[in-house]
Motif scaffolding. Structure first.
Motif, short mmCIF file in Angstrom:
data_model
loop_
_atom_site.label_atom_id
_atom_site.label_comp_id
_atom_site.label_asym_id
_atom_site.label_seq_id
_atom_site.Cartn_x
_atom_site.Cartn_y
_atom_site.Cartn_z
N VAL A 67 28.94 70.34 65.71
CA VAL A 67 29.71 70.06 66.93
C VAL A 67 29.91 71.52 67.29
O VAL A 67 30.63 72.45 66.67
N VAL A 72 31.35 72.74 61.63
CA VAL A 72 32.16 71.90 61.01
C VAL A 72 31.42 70.84 60.20
O VAL A 72 30.57 70.18 60.66
N LYS A 73 31.55 70.81 58.77
CA LYS A 73 30.98 69.67 57.90
C LYS A 73 31.81 69.24 57.13
O LYS A 73 32.89 69.61 56.55
N ASN A 74 31.89 67.77 57.08
CA ASN A 74 32.54 67.03 55.98
C ASN A 74 34.14 67.08 56.19
O ASN A 74 34.68 67.66 54.96
N SER A 75 34.73 67.12 57.15
CA SER A 75 36.00 67.47 57.18
C SER A 75 36.97 66.56 58.10
O SER A 75 36.21 65.90 59.05
N GLN A 131 40.12 62.87 63.28
CA GLN A 131 38.65 62.81 63.47
C GLN A 131 38.06 63.27 62.40
O GLN A 131 38.58 63.96 61.65
N TYR A 132 36.78 62.53 62.10
CA TYR A 132 35.89 62.91 60.75
C TYR A 132 34.79 63.59 61.37
O TYR A 132 33.81 62.88 62.13
N ILE A 133 34.39 64.70 60.85
CA ILE A 133 33.00 65.49 61.16
C ILE A 133 32.30 65.31 60.07
O ILE A 133 32.73 66.05 59.09
N ALA A 134 31.06 64.73 59.90
CA ALA A 134 30.29 64.40 58.77
C ALA A 134 29.59 65.87 58.51
O ALA A 134 29.47 66.66 59.14
N ASP A 135 28.82 65.71 57.37
CA ASP A 135 27.98 66.62 56.95
C ASP A 135 26.85 66.86 57.78
O ASP A 135 26.43 68.12 57.76
N THR A 136 26.40 65.88 58.25
CA THR A 136 24.95 66.05 59.31
C THR A 136 25.39 66.69 60.57
O THR A 136 24.78 66.84 61.65
N ALA A 137 26.63 66.51 60.94
CA ALA A 137 27.22 66.92 62.47
C ALA A 137 27.13 68.22 62.86
O ALA A 137 27.17 69.26 61.96
N LEU A 175 37.87 62.06 53.09
CA LEU A 175 36.49 62.27 53.55
C LEU A 175 35.50 61.26 53.44
O LEU A 175 34.56 61.25 53.98
#
Lengths: 402, 372
Positions: free
Chosen positions: A293, B290-293, A285-291, B257
């Motif tokens: 969670v 969590v960011k950009n990961s 899974q990819y969690i973006a900068d704007t996320a 990424l």
């Protein structure tokens, strides 16, 4: 055929109509659960972890997806030289054939299958519960007591008891009476729908039950009472861990979010009791900068750029920037677009919630009786800016709103 | 069907030394990559997605972890009655020592090559990370009537020019000149270490090269035969990285990424398979950030994670901060620990409150099972 000590028969043919659109295209045991599982993973994993390697799966309603999912049984280590997993649909014989008329009839029609393994015991399971259970302990108790049938029970509160089949027992755990959904329950021991039968007894009573034209051919309604009346030794097996029936939308939603509740003991990462599932090859899974969670479960293949709280994302879900998902389940392949809000909802597979649409609502925002979990059926598109309220169950695309 | 006419040979140990820290106890083919993969997954998946189901894997040493990973081959659909995965352990051709180079290794795999019936063999260096359409490569190979086809890429980022061959390609796509320039030019066309051979030709060349003391594929099989064989280039246009040094390994992990890179590497038509682990989905705690990961299954994240790649089953406890890190399977980061620019091998654990910082130039490395 090499003799088996115990053969499991998994009743997976029910429609699960109380799950509405969620079982519109698939049988209940194939309904996704917990981010990467299907309901049927629980009984199958329990079997394999309990050392039961021969499982017949009785299918009838919408079996395509379930058959595909079970396949050779490999993910559960049930692809065996002797035994293994077998899909058992209704079939035609020389004198014609019939649909499975009831739970007991489904097993009766497959006596031949069980006979091939000539087991000592037969374990009857259903495909609509979430629980981890070592069946071998139940079989051990059955063996020690010499019962004809052992029924697994859970202690429920008195209020809840009238929703279940209740076992009234003597001090030694033997059953003297079975009551289906009693108005005034005498005991709090609810049947979990898990039975161990001594094979010879099962064969005898199923044959007798089949000969009775007035019978509904159901275990709870007919076979168990028949055995009790005949004075067979019937025992309860007490189970004390997590067990949940996921037969309704609300209970399915709850059972999923139980995975996020620290007070509930349902650990799916237990290395000694793994829950196996068939997985697809997907990147992490990819969690973006704007996320943002928090307090959620997220599976392989998801891309999250929006806000997530108290929710479960199944594989391949996309949550775009500025979208929020709270207290919800989002099943495989669904897309929640920019600015959309999803609350207290179950979003089925491949749904698209377009930009700025709203699905579901907070229980604090409306009257208590109006509240309920919102369900969007698989493949549905909720148009841009559209609003879907509490309790609604959507089966057709929702038009865009200005 | 062209697919059933293709077999594969994979080099599992070639260039182990290029990322030495990660290959102390494993072959380069089984180096973990991208959250849930091993390098060999890309190679096997590309071959399988092209219908190749008879694959010989040439190993040399430290291949226990590779065998563990491959098992029966079922995760790549390679548990077959006919073909499937064949591990080719060292075959002592010179009678006095293990094979020392590509040519000797291929000579050691002579039985595999002569026994298989496929007309073509794809020879694949397991350190290449790319989603290559092998079907298209073989199709071109057949259409151009080539003896050898070399998969290459323009502007391949390389750090160690020594063993990544640059190619001069003429208008017809034939390779006319090869070299190993240390300097990297943007329009350089470099070999990706993936080749298609006519099987019989390969057997012939390997025998001849072995007899004359040949060493590498690049020098003694490709460069030496530019005039007398038709050696064509196939241009792979999307993402590719070759793990030719620790820097490239780190860079390639972080490149995941980037959404475009993920799109290039992972697609529905040609998925990348790997061994599954039956982990739970990843759980994010109440105060996680969590960011950009890129995060694999089975992780439990209660702290902060930024610009990092987390493999399966990593735990980041409350208050811990993980930035610019690559943490492999089963790493635990204790409460309030701080990690920056760290690469940690499998199952290491970082105690509560510990601080470990590297720099972009030189990362802090934690060994497998190490406790700090």
């Amino acid at each position: 055929m090499i003799k088996k000590k115990c053969v499991a028969m998994l009743l997976a043919g029910g429609q699960g109509s109380r799950l509405g659109v969620l079982t519109g295209k698939i049988a209940k045991p194939a309904v996704p659960y917990g981010g990467k599982y299907r309901i049927i993973d629980f009984p199958l994993s329990n079997c394999t972890n309990s050392g039961i390697d021969t499982v017949g799966i009785l299918t009838q309603y919408k079996p395509l997806e379930l058959n595909d999912y079970v396949g050779s049984g490999k993910p559960w280590d049930l692809d065996r030289l002797n035994g293994g997993v077998h899909i058992l649909p209704p079939y035609q014989g020389q004198k014609g054939g019939d649909w499975y008329k009831g739970t007991a009839n489904a097993i009766y029609q497959n006596l031949e299958f069980i006979e091939r393994y000539n087991p000592e015991y037969v374990l009857i399971l259903s495909g609509d519960h979430i629980y981890k259970m070592d069946y071998s302990k139940m079989i051990e108790q059955h063996e020690q007591t010499g019962a004809a049938c052992t029924i697994s029970v859970l202690e429920v509160s008195l209020e809840e008891a009238s929703r279940f089949g209740i076992m009234n027992t003597n001090e030694d755990g033997s059953i003297y009476e079975f009551e289906e959904k009693p108005k005034v329950p005498k005991s709090q021991l609810a049947s979990m729908g898990i039975y161990v039968f001594t094979w010879e007894k099962l064969k005898k009573y199923l044959t007798e039950d089949d000969a009775n034209p007035d019978s509904d051919n159901d275990f709870g309604k007919n076979v168990i009472p028949l055995m009790l009346n005949n004075g067979e030794l019937m025992m309860v097996y007490r189970f004390n861990d997590y067990w949940k029936d996921v037969g309704t939308v609300d209970s399915l939603w709850e059972a999923n979010l139980d995975l996020l509740n620290p007070r509930i003991d349902l650990n799916l990462s237990d290395k000694d009791w793994r829950i196996y599932s068939r997985t697809v090859a997907l990147p992490p899974q990819y969690i973006a900068d704007t996320a943002e969670v928090e307090h959620s479960l997220v599976t392989d293949g998801c891309e999250v750029a929006g806000k997530l709280d108290y929710s479960i994302l199944f594989e391949n879900v996309t949550v775009e920037q500025d979208a929020t998902v709270e207290y919800s389940l989002v099943m495989p392949g669904a897309v929640i677009k920019k600015g959309a809000k999803v609350k207290y909802a179950i979003i089925a597979e491949d749904v698209v919630v377009e930009e700025n649409a709203t699905v579901g609502c907070d229980p604090t925002e409306i009257a208590r009786d109006d509240f309920g979990i919102t369900v969007i059926g698989s493949g549905i598109k909720v148009g841009r800016g559209a609003k879907v309220g509490a309790k609604e169950m959507i089966t057709e695309d929702v038009k865009e709103e200005a | 069907m062209i697919s059933s006419s293709v077999a594969g040979i994979v080099f599992a140990n070639a260039h182990d030394e290029t990322i030495a820290k990660l290959t102390q106890k494993r072959s380069i083919a089984s180096v973990p990559f991208g959250g849930r993969y091993r390098l060999i997954d890309f190679c096997l998946s590309n071959l399988v997605n092209a219908g190749v189901s008879n694959i010989g894997i040439i190993t040399k040493e430290k291949y226990r972890s590779l065998m563990d990973h491959l098992g029966s081959g079922m995760h790549w659909d390679l548990d077959r009655k006919s073909g499937g995965i064949r591990i080719l352990p060292p075959f002592n051709v010179s009678r006095v020592r293990l094979y020392q180079n590509h040519v000797e290794a291929l000579y050691g795999a002579m039985d595999f090559m002569t026994r298989c019936k496929e007309k073509y063999i794809v020879v694949y260096d397991a350190r290449t990370v790319a989603n290559i359409d092998i079907k298209a490569v073989v199709k071109q190979h057949i259409n151009t009537n080539a003896d050898i086809t070399v998969v290459c890429r323009k502007g391949l980022k390389i750090t160690n020019g020594d063993n990544t061959m640059a190619l001069d390609v003429n208008k017809e796509g034939r390779i006319v000149l090869t070299g190993f320039p240390q300097k990297i030019a943007a329009d350089d066309v470099r070999s990706m270490g993936v080749y298609v051979f006519n099987r019989e030709k390969l057997i012939e060349i390997v025998k001849e090269s072995y007899r004359t003391g040949g060493d590498t594929i690049n020098d003694d099989i490709i460069s030496a035969n530019l005039d007398n064989l038709k050696i064509m280039a196939y241009e792979h246009k999307n993402y590719a990285e070759i793990m030719d040094c620790p820097k490239a390994y780190r860079r390639a992990n972080f490149e995941l990424l980037d959404a475009n890179v993920r799109k290039d590497l992972f697609n529905n038509e040609r998925p990348i398979y790997t061994k599954t682990r039956d982990d739970m989905p990843t759980r994010y705690g109440v105060d996680s950030c969590v960011k950009n990961s890129l995060i694999a299954e089975g992780c439990v994240i209660e702290g902060t994670v930024k610009n990092s790649v987390l493999f399966r089953g990593v735990k980041v406890e409350k208050g811990a901060v993980v930035e610019n890190c690559i943490l492999m399977q089963g790493v635990t980061v204790g409460e309030n620990a701080v990690l920056d620019n760290v690469i940690s091998d499998k199952n290491a654990s970082v105690g509560a409150g510990m601080v470990a910082k590297g720099t972009e130039e030189k990362e802090f490395f934690i060994e497998k099972n190490q406790k700090i």
